[in-house]
Scaffold this motif. Structure first.
Motif, short mmCIF file in Angstrom:
data_model
loop_
_atom_site.label_atom_id
_atom_site.label_comp_id
_atom_site.label_asym_id
_atom_site.label_seq_id
_atom_site.Cartn_x
_atom_site.Cartn_y
_atom_site.Cartn_z
N ALA A 114 0.85 -1.19 0.00
CA ALA A 114 0.00 0.00 0.00
C ALA A 114 0.89 1.23 0.00
O ALA A 114 1.75 1.39 0.87
N ALA B 170 0.60 5.51 -0.39
CA ALA B 170 -0.34 6.62 -0.42
C ALA B 170 0.45 7.91 -0.27
O ALA B 170 1.53 7.94 0.33
N VAL C 154 -3.82 6.58 -3.67
CA VAL C 154 -3.59 5.35 -2.90
C VAL C 154 -3.39 4.24 -3.92
O VAL C 154 -4.16 4.11 -4.87
N HIS C 155 -2.35 3.44 -3.72
CA HIS C 155 -2.06 2.34 -4.64
C HIS C 155 -1.93 1.06 -3.82
O HIS C 155 -1.03 0.92 -2.99
N LEU C 156 -2.86 0.10 -4.05
CA LEU C 156 -2.87 -1.17 -3.34
C LEU C 156 -2.49 -2.29 -4.31
O LEU C 156 -3.00 -2.32 -5.43
N ARG D 19 -1.26 -6.70 -4.52
CA ARG D 19 -1.02 -7.98 -3.85
C ARG D 19 -0.46 -8.95 -4.89
O ARG D 19 -0.63 -8.77 -6.10
N TYR E 37 -10.73 -2.48 3.14
CA TYR E 37 -9.61 -1.54 3.19
C TYR E 37 -9.95 -0.42 4.16
O TYR E 37 -11.06 0.15 4.11
N LEU F 166 -8.07 3.21 5.97
CA LEU F 166 -6.97 4.16 5.80
C LEU F 166 -7.08 5.24 6.86
O LEU F 166 -8.15 5.85 7.02
N SER G 83 -2.49 2.09 6.20
CA SER G 83 -3.47 1.29 5.47
C SER G 83 -3.63 -0.05 6.17
O SER G 83 -2.65 -0.68 6.56
N LEU H 61 -5.65 -3.72 5.53
CA LEU H 61 -6.39 -4.51 4.55
C LEU H 61 -6.77 -5.85 5.15
O LEU H 61 -6.05 -6.40 5.99
N SER I 103 2.81 4.28 4.91
CA SER I 103 3.43 5.15 3.92
C SER I 103 3.96 6.39 4.62
O SER I 103 3.21 7.07 5.34
#
Length: 940
Positions: free
Chosen positions: A526, A528, A543-545, A547, A557, A559, A714, A716, A736
């Motif tokens: 994650a 951000a 935001v970049h998730l 897996r 999710y 945050l 974050s 999850l 982050s």
């Protein structure tokens, strides 16, 4: 002149014949006009399903001209459609080369006996009644010819030395089944046939047919044909069946004949049933005595877990009984139901660039159409091939598997396929439609192919393509991956046959170790942050998730944003609840074209990647501002079009509840009261791998004015080993780093004005109005302010009526007696200022806290002040003020009987001063005094 007269007379005669034929050309009534009968050994009408009959007789009689030997019009084209499932096997005998067929036979008995074909190619006889020779009935051999290109098989006979070819076609029936059709085109006008009787031999090399074979046919002594002719005996050891009755029981076997004439436009048609002579139709029965001999294989092409894979499926029919007259024909497979290995699912990665084949395009497939001319090449997801025992083993049908248009296919199914294979040299194509049903909860797949061809195929092969864009994904665990295939035969009363076959998943993804069978790992990534690192600025945030394929699916999710990261809600309407509800019911493409939420509510967008491996399919979405949700202050609505390539899975609506800390104004997305992230829709596991969230509305997201290091946190949730069981879900957090720059570019010049109203004399209880103002948008937000009141003002403890407890304050249910004033805060973030009451609330200190409980819509902010003694008076400290832009803050404390302040001197005689110490969020300080001006008359 004489030649001209002869031609003129011939033309008149022909014109006369044409005029008569136009009025009456057609078939004789009843069985004289058209009859068909399958004969068993012994002469009875054949009625056993799957039987290889002794003979099949087909007779066609035309209306006669005034009762004479000539027909009332000459047949030009003649077509006989056999019942579905009744087979003539052109591969059961030798073939006659066309050169031989057109070479006249040299016979001691007939100078015009017809063809010169070998005995090994004869499959029956044809009787011709003609006006030639005064109506004498003549019999000729019927031979299996080498077919021209584009013709499945060809038969031929040569009456009166005139070679006539009959094409054997295998067209597709209206119900998707296949039948055999005998088609004679452009019969000679001079044939003058009033009746044609075709006899097809069940076993062409049977000794009983020797008397009608080769030179023995039309022997001068028909009662003893072997007296003066010899029959080659090399074929007698090969008694191979040529005819087979359908394996499907029916009340009758229907035959259809269609004809046109040279003289009359249009067609005539008649039907006949397999019946006893002059009796009723004979039902086809005995299906229960048939024995299917099926097999099937189903193998994944990839042996790695959770990987894109091809799938090779073969349906095998052992049809040796097709040519063995001693056994009933083995029924072909009518329906095949294929349960793919558990855990095999559709790969969303297949959607990128994939198109579909429409029903109209599927219908446009012909033997002559080239790849892509009907079903587009972009819809191809695999190869399809077949082989039939009617032709040589090397003659294989070749074609493709096409993805059918979702919900616009014969099944109205989300996933359906079209199978198209062609044998151009034989003029035949096979077209099939099949449906693939994913289980709603697991994504496990079941493929169903119904009404498979009744023509005898030895195998049908389906090969779904491999590679990153493969249509399927292997199971997530190692071990046996077994397919179960249930095959129902074309025979009523015969039980289905179920077989199993499979392969082994041997390694993990990319050849790594096998998953251990327990809950998969879960360590998503994650990231951000904002695009602009300057303090106090408007900037887009993202935001970049992500897996890995080996990890659990993301199901929720949360945050937590840094303190001071806020949003300017002013001027932005909420997406209405009705619009949100409507978006949940719409198709993805509808939502893409015309969103349910108004554009004025749009604050950002998303880009979501689905699938496995390096090649994902991406779909875009939009983010809208919405009102309170499940007790939260406000929410964001993410509306994603779940359009994965050609699959429109509807609209994914995820409503994220935003909680705002009332003390710090810190914002967090609370997954506990937000919508979950779906991981499977309509049985298609989404395999969500890459989520990119962009809050990019201009002047929406506002950065803090503090340069203190912070973080975006974050959290999850993963789905665990079972999609359907939340008990094994996992939780993972990712941080982050967050820190802004250039704090000293912000100034800090706060102002505080204070005014007393009401009594100004000693022992009076004035009201107090305190107004705080910032110097503008380039000033740091306030972090801490301490106000020391002059010694001329004291806390009127006798006026303290009630104090609100912390639980009641948190529940917003303070008693009226604990209300001692009002407050309002003006901020550019909201359309309406924050307003509320000022309470005395219980505290950990000797004196109660002075607390402003402010609201703007559903947003609640609490400003806490600590009251305590100072060296020369009373001190009020507001510490930990939310890092948010405040243009002006006004607090008014009541006076009079509810006043908290009491004068110890005449404030008009000597206006007192308060000392102010303030600290900005950028750690800049300010210290000053402010005069408390009273409500004084005259010059005082």
């Amino acid at each position: 002149m004489k030649g001209f007269l002869i031609c003129l007379l011939a033309a008149c005669a022909l014109a006369s014949t044409t005029a008569t034929a136009e009025a009456s050309f057609g078939f004789l009534p009843g069985e004289e006009g058209f009859s068909a009968r399958a004969i068993a050994d012994g002469g009875a009408t054949a009625k056993q399903a799957g039987l290889h009959p002794y003979q099949l007789n087909i007779g066609v009689g035309f209306k006669l001209d005034s009762g004479g030997p000539s027909p009332d019009g000459d047949v030009r084209d003649l077509t006989v459609d056999l019942p579905t499932g009744l087979l003539l096997n052109p591969n059961a005998t030798g073939v006659c080369a066309r050169a031989k067929f057109f070479q006249p036979r040299q016979s001691a008995f007939e100078t015009t006996s017809g063809e010169n074909c070998p005995d090994s190619s004869q499959v029956g006889t044809v009787e011709v009644a003609s006006g030639r020779g005064g109506g004498e009935v003549r019999r000729y051999g019927l031979f299996n010819l080498t077919p021209p290109d584009g013709v499945a098989a060809q038969l031929g006979f040569a009456p009166f030395g005139m070679p006539i070819a009959i094409d054997l076609a295998i067209p597709e029936g209206a119900d998707g089944t296949y039948l055999m059709s005998l088609r004679a085109r452009n019969l000679p006008l001079t044939l003058d046939a009033s009746r044609l009787s075709l006899a097809f031999w069940g076993v062409p090399f049977a000794t009983s047919h020797d008397g009608e074979r080769g030179d023995c046919l039309n022997e001068l002594e028909p009662d003893f044909p072997w007296a003066k002719c010899a029959v080659a005996g090399t074929q007698k050891s090969r008694e191979v069946a040529y005819l087979s009755l359908p394996t499907r029981c029916a009340s009758s076997l229907p035959f259809t004949v269609t004809a046109t004439s040279w003289q009359q436009p249009g067609t005539v048609q008649a039907q006949a049933l397999n019946r006893d002579p002059g009796g009723p139709a004979v039902p086809l029965s005995g299906c229960g005595s048939l024995t299917p001999d099926f097999d099937a294989t189903g193998v994944l092409s990839d042996k790695k877990a959770s990987s894109p894979s091809g799938y090779n499926f073969s349906l095998i029919n052992n049809i040796t009984t097709l040519t063995n007259p001693q056994f009933l024909l083995t029924p072909a497979t009518r329906t095949a139901v294929v349960k793919l290995p558990p855990g095999v699912s559709v790969n969303p990665s297949v959607g990128a660039g994939l198109v579909t084949c429409s029903p109209q395009q599927f219908a446009a497939e012909t033997v002559a159409s080239i790849p892509g001319q009907a079903c587009p090449n972009g819809a191809k997801i695999g190869d399809f091939s077949a082989r039939s025992a009617l032709f040589e083993p090397a003659e294989r049908f070749e074609g493709a598997i096409y993805l059918a248009t979702p919900h616009d296919n014969p099944f109205d199914a989300l996933i359906a396929v079209y199978l198209v294979a062609k044998l151009p040299d034989r003029g035949i194509q096979v077209r099939l439609a099949g449906r693939i049903d994913p289980a709603p909860g697991t994504g496990n797949l079941v493929a169903t192919f119904d009404s498979l061809p009744q023509i005898p195929y030895s195998d049908l092969d389906l090969n779904f393509r491999t590679g990153q864009r493969a249509f399927l994904i292997t199971p997530s665990a190692c071990g046996q991956a077994v397919s179960q295939v249930t095959m129902t035969p074309w025979a009523e009363g015969v039980a289905p046959v179920t077989v199993s076959d499979g392969s082994v998943i041997e390694t993990g993804i990319d050849g790594g170790p096998c998953p251990n069978g327990s809950t998969p790992p879960f360590a998503p990534g994650a990231i951000a942050g904002g695009l602009n690192s300057n303090v106090g600025s408007y900037t887009p945030y993202f935001v970049h998730l992500t897996r890995r394929d080996t990890e659990q699916e993301i199901t929720s999710y949360s945050l937590v944003l840094p303190k001071g990261l806020t949003a300017k809600l002013a001027g932005i309407p909420f997406c209405p609840e009705a619009a949100i509800a409507a978006s949940r019911t719409r198709s993805g493409r509808e939502e893409e074209v015309n969103s349910s939420c108004p554009a004025a509510s749009l604050v950002g967008h998303t880009l979501t990647g689905y699938g496995i491996g390096a090649a994902l399919t991406y779909a875009s979405g939009r983010i809208y501002l919405a009102g309170p949700y499940k007790g939260s202050a406000l929410s964001l609505v993410t509306v994603n079009s779940a359009t994965i390539g050609p699959f429109d899975l509807g609209t994914i609506v995820i409503r994220s509840a935003f909680q705002i800390d009332p003390l710090t104004a810190q914002v967090r997305i609370d997954s506990r009261i937000s919508d979950p992230i779906p991981h499977i829709i309509d049985g298609i596991p989404l395999h969500l791998r890459d989520v990119r969230i962009y809050i990019d509305r201009p002047e929406f997201t506002h950065s803090p004015s503090s340069c203190e290091a912070s973080q975006l946190t974050s959290t999850l949730t993963g789905s665990g080993a079972s999609f359907e069981n939340p008990g094994d879900d996992s939780i993972a957090s990712a941080l982050s780093y967050f820190q802004l720059l250039n704090c000293l570019t912000l100034g800090f010049k706060p102002q505080l004005g204070m005014r007393l109203r009401g009594g100004s004399k000693r022992s009076d209880f004035p009201s107090l109005r305190a107004t705080f103002a910032s110097a503008g948008p380039r000033d740091s937000n306030l972090k801490r302010i301490e106000v020391t009141m002059p010694h001329s003002l004291f806390l009127a403890q006798s006026h303290i009526d009630q104090i609100c407890t912390r639980p009641r304050f948190n529940a917003e249910s303070c008693p009226k007696g604990s209300d001692y004033g009002d407050a309002v805060a003006y901020t550019p973030l909201f359309d309406q200022p924050l307003r509320g009451k000022v309470y005395l609330r219980s505290s950990d200190h000797p004196l109660p806290d002075l607390v402003a409980d402010l609201h703007s819509g559903s947003i609640r902010i609490v400003v806490e002040g600590k009251i305590g003694p100072a060296k020369n008076g009373m001190r009020v400290l507001f510490d930990g003020v939310p890092d948010a832009p405040i243009n002006r803050f006004v607090m008014t404390l009541y006076g009079g009987k509810r006043g908290l302040l009491v004068n110890s001197a005449n404030v008009c005689a000597a206006p007192p001063k308060a000392t102010v110490k303030a600290l900005g969020q950028n750690n800049s300080g300010a210290s000053f005094t402010t005069r408390l001006r009273g409500q004084c008359g005259g010059k005082k």
